[in-house]
Design an enzyme around this catalytic site. Structure first.
Site, PDB file in Angstrom:
ATOM      1  N   GLY A  18       5.235  15.962   4.149  1.00 39.27           N
ATOM      2  CA  GLY A  18       5.141  16.150   2.695  1.00 39.27           C
ATOM      3  C   GLY A  18       4.060  17.169   2.379  1.00 39.27           C
ATOM      4  O   GLY A  18       2.886  16.925   2.664  1.00 39.27           O
ATOM      5  N   ALA A  19       4.492  18.313   1.856  1.00 38.53           N
ATOM      6  CA  ALA A  19       3.535  19.389   1.541  1.00 38.53           C
ATOM      7  C   ALA A  19       3.321  19.494   0.037  1.00 38.53           C
ATOM      8  O   ALA A  19       3.141  20.574  -0.506  1.00 38.53           O
ATOM      9  CB  ALA A  19       4.033  20.707   2.121  1.00 38.53           C
ATOM     10  N   ALA A  21       1.141  17.923  -3.476  1.00 40.58           N
ATOM     11  CA  ALA A  21      -0.279  17.965  -3.842  1.00 40.58           C
ATOM     12  C   ALA A  21      -1.126  17.102  -2.905  1.00 40.58           C
ATOM     13  O   ALA A  21      -2.176  17.537  -2.416  1.00 40.58           O
ATOM     14  CB  ALA A  21      -0.435  17.496  -5.283  1.00 40.58           C
ATOM     15  N   TRP A  22      -0.666  15.893  -2.624  1.00 38.70           N
ATOM     16  CA  TRP A  22      -1.484  14.965  -1.839  1.00 38.70           C
ATOM     17  C   TRP A  22      -1.423  15.289  -0.350  1.00 38.70           C
ATOM     18  O   TRP A  22      -2.435  15.272   0.348  1.00 38.70           O
ATOM     19  CB  TRP A  22      -1.055  13.529  -2.130  1.00 38.70           C
ATOM     20  CG  TRP A  22      -1.954  12.433  -1.649  1.00 38.70           C
ATOM     21  CD1 TRP A  22      -1.565  11.211  -1.221  1.00 38.70           C
ATOM     22  CD2 TRP A  22      -3.398  12.428  -1.575  1.00 38.70           C
ATOM     23  NE1 TRP A  22      -2.661  10.444  -0.879  1.00 38.70           N
ATOM     24  CE2 TRP A  22      -3.806  11.169  -1.083  1.00 38.70           C
ATOM     25  CE3 TRP A  22      -4.390  13.380  -1.862  1.00 38.70           C
ATOM     26  CZ2 TRP A  22      -5.148  10.834  -0.872  1.00 38.70           C
ATOM     27  CZ3 TRP A  22      -5.736  13.047  -1.646  1.00 38.70           C
ATOM     28  CH2 TRP A  22      -6.086  11.792  -1.163  1.00 38.70           C
ATOM     29  N   GLY A  23      -0.241  15.596   0.149  1.00 34.68           N
ATOM     30  CA  GLY A  23      -0.121  15.964   1.567  1.00 34.68           C
ATOM     31  C   GLY A  23      -0.995  17.176   1.885  1.00 34.68           C
ATOM     32  O   GLY A  23      -1.692  17.203   2.912  1.00 34.68           O
ATOM     33  N   GLY A 118      -6.695   5.080  -2.632  1.00 32.57           N
ATOM     34  CA  GLY A 118      -7.963   5.003  -3.348  1.00 32.57           C
ATOM     35  C   GLY A 118      -7.918   5.880  -4.580  1.00 32.57           C
ATOM     36  O   GLY A 118      -6.883   6.458  -4.902  1.00 32.57           O
ATOM     37  N   LYS A 173      -1.152   0.205 -10.073  1.00 31.18           N
ATOM     38  CA  LYS A 173      -1.993   0.794 -11.117  1.00 31.18           C
ATOM     39  C   LYS A 173      -1.289   1.944 -11.834  1.00 31.18           C
ATOM     40  O   LYS A 173      -1.658   2.309 -12.957  1.00 31.18           O
ATOM     41  CB  LYS A 173      -3.356   1.233 -10.563  1.00 31.18           C
ATOM     42  CG  LYS A 173      -3.305   2.385  -9.596  1.00 31.18           C
ATOM     43  CD  LYS A 173      -3.478   3.722 -10.277  1.00 31.18           C
ATOM     44  CE  LYS A 173      -3.265   4.898  -9.477  1.00 31.18           C
ATOM     45  NZ  LYS A 173      -2.397   5.617  -8.872  1.00 31.18           N
ATOM     46  N   ASN A 238       0.851  10.025 -14.081  1.00 29.14           N
ATOM     47  CA  ASN A 238       1.299   8.800 -14.754  1.00 29.14           C
ATOM     48  C   ASN A 238       0.661   8.678 -16.133  1.00 29.14           C
ATOM     49  O   ASN A 238       1.328   8.353 -17.113  1.00 29.14           O
ATOM     50  CB  ASN A 238       0.980   7.591 -13.869  1.00 29.14           C
ATOM     51  CG  ASN A 238       1.859   7.582 -12.639  1.00 29.14           C
ATOM     52  OD1 ASN A 238       3.057   7.336 -12.727  1.00 29.14           O
ATOM     53  ND2 ASN A 238       1.293   7.910 -11.483  1.00 29.14           N
ATOM     54  N   GLU A 263       5.010   8.355  -9.920  1.00 24.04           N
ATOM     55  CA  GLU A 263       5.663   7.218  -9.260  1.00 24.04           C
ATOM     56  C   GLU A 263       5.760   5.999 -10.167  1.00 24.04           C
ATOM     57  O   GLU A 263       6.600   5.121  -9.965  1.00 24.04           O
ATOM     58  CB  GLU A 263       4.914   6.830  -7.980  1.00 24.04           C
ATOM     59  CG  GLU A 263       4.884   7.880  -6.891  1.00 24.04           C
ATOM     60  CD  GLU A 263       6.146   7.839  -6.021  1.00 24.04           C
ATOM     61  OE1 GLU A 263       7.183   7.289  -6.440  1.00 24.04           O
ATOM     62  OE2 GLU A 263       6.057   8.389  -4.902  1.00 24.04           O
TER      63      GLU A 263
HETATM   64  N1  LIG Z   1      -1.356  13.845  -6.115  1.00 23.09           N
HETATM   65  C1  LIG Z   1      -2.236  12.855  -6.044  1.00 23.09           C
HETATM   66  O1  LIG Z   1      -3.303  12.957  -6.634  1.00 23.09           O
HETATM   67  C2  LIG Z   1      -1.951  11.643  -5.236  1.00 23.09           C
HETATM   68  C3  LIG Z   1      -0.667  11.270  -4.902  1.00 23.09           C
HETATM   69  N2  LIG Z   1      -0.443  10.133  -4.193  1.00 23.09           N
HETATM   70  C4  LIG Z   1       0.898   9.708  -3.848  1.00 23.09           C
HETATM   71  O2  LIG Z   1       1.416  10.583  -2.843  1.00 23.09           O
HETATM   72  C5  LIG Z   1       2.823  10.731  -2.983  1.00 23.09           C
HETATM   73  C6  LIG Z   1       3.154  12.203  -3.131  1.00 23.09           C
HETATM   74  O3  LIG Z   1       2.496  12.668  -4.285  1.00 23.09           O
HETATM   75  P1  LIG Z   1       2.276  14.220  -4.557  1.00 23.09           P
HETATM   76  O4  LIG Z   1       1.950  14.941  -3.310  1.00 23.09           O
HETATM   77  O5  LIG Z   1       1.312  14.299  -5.660  1.00 23.09           O
HETATM   78  O6  LIG Z   1       3.713  14.609  -5.064  1.00 23.09           O
HETATM   79  P2  LIG Z   1       4.429  16.011  -5.018  1.00 23.09           P
HETATM   80  O7  LIG Z   1       5.564  15.891  -5.955  1.00 23.09           O
HETATM   81  O8  LIG Z   1       3.417  17.092  -5.216  1.00 23.09           O
HETATM   82  O9  LIG Z   1       4.966  16.109  -3.511  1.00 23.09           O
HETATM   83  C7  LIG Z   1       5.917  15.216  -3.003  1.00 23.09           C
HETATM   84  C8  LIG Z   1       6.330  15.649  -1.616  1.00 23.09           C
HETATM   85  O10 LIG Z   1       7.359  14.767  -1.164  1.00 23.09           O
HETATM   86  C9  LIG Z   1       8.455  15.543  -0.697  1.00 23.09           C
HETATM   87  N3  LIG Z   1       9.684  14.819  -0.888  1.00 23.09           N
HETATM   88  C10 LIG Z   1      10.150  14.266  -2.028  1.00 23.09           C
HETATM   89  N4  LIG Z   1      11.354  13.706  -1.809  1.00 23.09           N
HETATM   90  C11 LIG Z   1      11.654  13.930  -0.498  1.00 23.09           C
HETATM   91  C12 LIG Z   1      12.768  13.613   0.317  1.00 23.09           C
HETATM   92  N5  LIG Z   1      13.817  12.976  -0.169  1.00 23.09           N
HETATM   93  N6  LIG Z   1      12.728  13.984   1.605  1.00 23.09           N
HETATM   94  C13 LIG Z   1      11.666  14.630   2.100  1.00 23.09           C
HETATM   95  N7  LIG Z   1      10.571  14.973   1.365  1.00 23.09           N
HETATM   96  C14 LIG Z   1      10.580  14.620   0.084  1.00 23.09           C
HETATM   97  C15 LIG Z   1       8.404  16.807  -1.543  1.00 23.09           C
HETATM   98  O11 LIG Z   1       9.122  17.857  -0.941  1.00 23.09           O
HETATM   99  C16 LIG Z   1       6.911  17.066  -1.571  1.00 23.09           C
HETATM  100  O12 LIG Z   1       6.489  17.686  -0.395  1.00 23.09           O
HETATM  101  C17 LIG Z   1       3.213   9.904  -4.227  1.00 23.09           C
HETATM  102  O13 LIG Z   1       3.670   8.652  -3.791  1.00 23.09           O
HETATM  103  C18 LIG Z   1       1.901   9.760  -4.984  1.00 23.09           C
HETATM  104  O14 LIG Z   1       1.844   8.588  -5.766  1.00 23.09           O
HETATM  105  C19 LIG Z   1      -1.466   9.353  -3.770  1.00 23.09           C
HETATM  106  C20 LIG Z   1      -2.760   9.695  -4.052  1.00 23.09           C
HETATM  107  C21 LIG Z   1      -3.106  10.871  -4.791  1.00 23.09           C
HETATM  108  O1  LIG Z   2      -2.864   8.069  -7.349  1.00 21.31           O
HETATM  109  C1  LIG Z   2      -3.448   8.997  -7.839  1.00 21.31           C
HETATM  110  C2  LIG Z   2      -4.912   9.084  -7.858  1.00 21.31           C
HETATM  111  O2  LIG Z   2      -5.499   8.088  -7.085  1.00 21.31           O
HETATM  112  C3  LIG Z   2      -2.713  10.090  -8.474  1.00 21.31           C
HETATM  113  O3  LIG Z   2      -2.318   9.683  -9.720  1.00 21.31           O
HETATM  114  P1  LIG Z   2      -0.991  10.299 -10.353  1.00 21.31           P
HETATM  115  O4  LIG Z   2       0.104  10.071  -9.347  1.00 21.31           O
HETATM  116  O5  LIG Z   2      -0.837   9.556 -11.635  1.00 21.31           O
HETATM  117  O6  LIG Z   2      -1.264  11.759 -10.573  1.00 21.31           O
END
Ligand SMILES: NC(=O)C1=CN([C@@H]2O[C@H](COP(=O)(O)OP(=O)(O)OC[C@H]3O[C@@H](n4cnc5c(N)ncnc54)[C@H](O)[C@@H]3O)[C@@H](O)[C@H]2O)C=CC1
Ligand SMILES: O=C(CO)COP(=O)(O)O
Length: 316
Positions: A18-19, A21-23, A118, A173, A238, A263
């Site tokens: 997963g590339a 924001a978080w990855g 976290g 949350k 969210n 999510e």
């Molecule tokens: N962005 C943040 O601040 C944080 C996000 N998270 C969690 O991390 C997870 C990802 O969040 P983000 O990176 O922010 O989202 P994002 O939307 O920026 O990235 C999601 C990633 O998942 C991949 N993906 C989605 N569906 C897919 C599928 N069917 N097969 C393969 N890859 C798939 C996308 O290509 C993308 O690389 C979520 O569950 C989010 O709640 C957790 C902590 C912090």
């Molecule tokens: O989980 C998160 C921060 O800890 C990211 O929150 P959002 O998915 O609502 O942007």
């Protein structure tokens, strides 16, 4: 153990799935500590098989919708039995109501699975602002290894032995963060927000206890900590969903323009399903659900919550 730099003497290979924001933020943290990091994206040129080949750690930061499919794909490749899985997804499976770690553990019953969760708004972490997180596992050595890989002077990583609680804290949350966005969007004030977040925590604990998680975990970084971060920051997607609903936009309009994954929208639906099955009271989640379904206005949701039967404060 206390000196994160010690691990740089012993670099690990880490596959980040997963590339988004978080990855990307997590990949940068591990790479900055001197580890060999490979990132897989479904849109990238490298195959999943090549990325996970011979790595010590496979970390999934994929949105909930992709977790089961990607985990099944990884299962078809040869892996060392020592490979540790880390899940950073904050969601619930709509088919089974399972958490992501339960999916990974079911598909890989003989591997260690670690939950990472976290108060971690990825934009702040990318800006190298200080933050803390939790890595939780039933296998303490696996959590400790992951702790070393990601710990640094700007990212403080704690271990925890309640992976389910840590995972549910970060996941549930998100529903309260939607409600908090509504609260701010309607300009209901600081008292209302404090009441909402506190009662939201009670609701999370009630659900978590029913699921088998420990109450104390929800007072830690992945429960209370993540509530404080996401319920107070426009960086949270969210929170943004709730804020814009309060501004009169439809959910479809909001999600069309939202950058990244919120999510909480899916989690809210799954949580309602589970709360019905288990007979758990989730009043805030119920109002968020009706609002997301377009069945009530934000003001009606507020009235429904304020006019509930009066009751004692503690009622897990
Ligand atoms: N962005 C943040 O601040 C944080 C996000 N998270 C969690 O991390 C997870 C990802 O969040 P983000 O990176 O922010 O989202 P994002 O939307 O920026 O990235 C999601 C990633 O998942 C991949 N993906 C989605 N569906 C897919 C599928 N069917 N097969 C393969 N890859 C798939 C996308 O290509 C993308 O690389 C979520 O569950 C989010 O709640 C957790 C902590 C912090
Ligand atoms: O989980 C998160 C921060 O800890 C990211 O929150 P959002 O998915 O609502 O942007």
């Amino acid at each position: 153990m206390t000196n994160p730099k010690s691990e740089i003497q012993n670099p690990k290979s880490v596959a980040i799935l997963g590339a988004g924001a978080w990855g990307t933020a997590l990949a940068n943290l591990a790479a900055a500590n001197g580890h060999e990091v490979r990132v897989w994206s479904r849109h990238g040129s490298q195959t999943l098989e090549a990325v996970v080949k011979d790595v010590h750690i496979i970390l999934s930061a994929i949105s909930m919708t992709g977790v089961r499919d990607v985990a099944s794909q990884v299962h078809s490749f040869p892996l060392s039995p020592e490979t540790i899985f880390v899940t950073a997804t904050k969601g619930l499976d709509p088919q089974t109501t399972c958490t992501p770690s339960q999916i990974w553990q079911t598909i890989f019953p003989n591997h260690a699975v670690v939950v990472l969760s976290g108060p971690n708004l990825s934009k702040e972490i990318q800006m190298q602002l200080p933050a803390a997180t939790v890595v939780a596992s039933n296998i303490p050595t696996a959590a400790e290894l992951v702790q070393l890989v990601f710990s640094s002077h700007r990212f403080r990583v704690y271990t925890n032995s309640d992976p389910l609680g840590v995972e549910l804290g970060g996941t549930l949350k998100n529903v309260i963060a939607i409600a908090a966005g509504v609260c701010d969007g309607l300009q209901l004030g600081t008292n209302a927000k404090a009441a909402l977040v506190t009662r939201g925590l009670t609701e999370i604990i009630r659900v978590g206890n029913n699921w088998g998680a420990k109450t104390g975990t929800f007072y830690g970084l992945s429960g209370l900590g993540d509530l404080l971060a996401t319920c107070n920051s426009p960086l949270s997607r969210n929170y943004q969903v709730g804020y814009q609903l309060a501004g009169g936009k439809t959910l479809t309009e909001i999600l069309t323009n939202l950058q990244g994954t919120a999510e909480g929208v899916n989690t809210c639906r799954v949580l309602i399903q589970r709360a019905k099955q288990q007979n758990i009271a989730v009043p805030i989640t119920e109002q968020v659900y009706h609002l997301l379904q377009g069945q009530i206005t934000p003001r009606q949701a507020l009235d429904e919550l304020m006019l509930r039967d009066i009751k004692p404060e503690y009622n897990y």
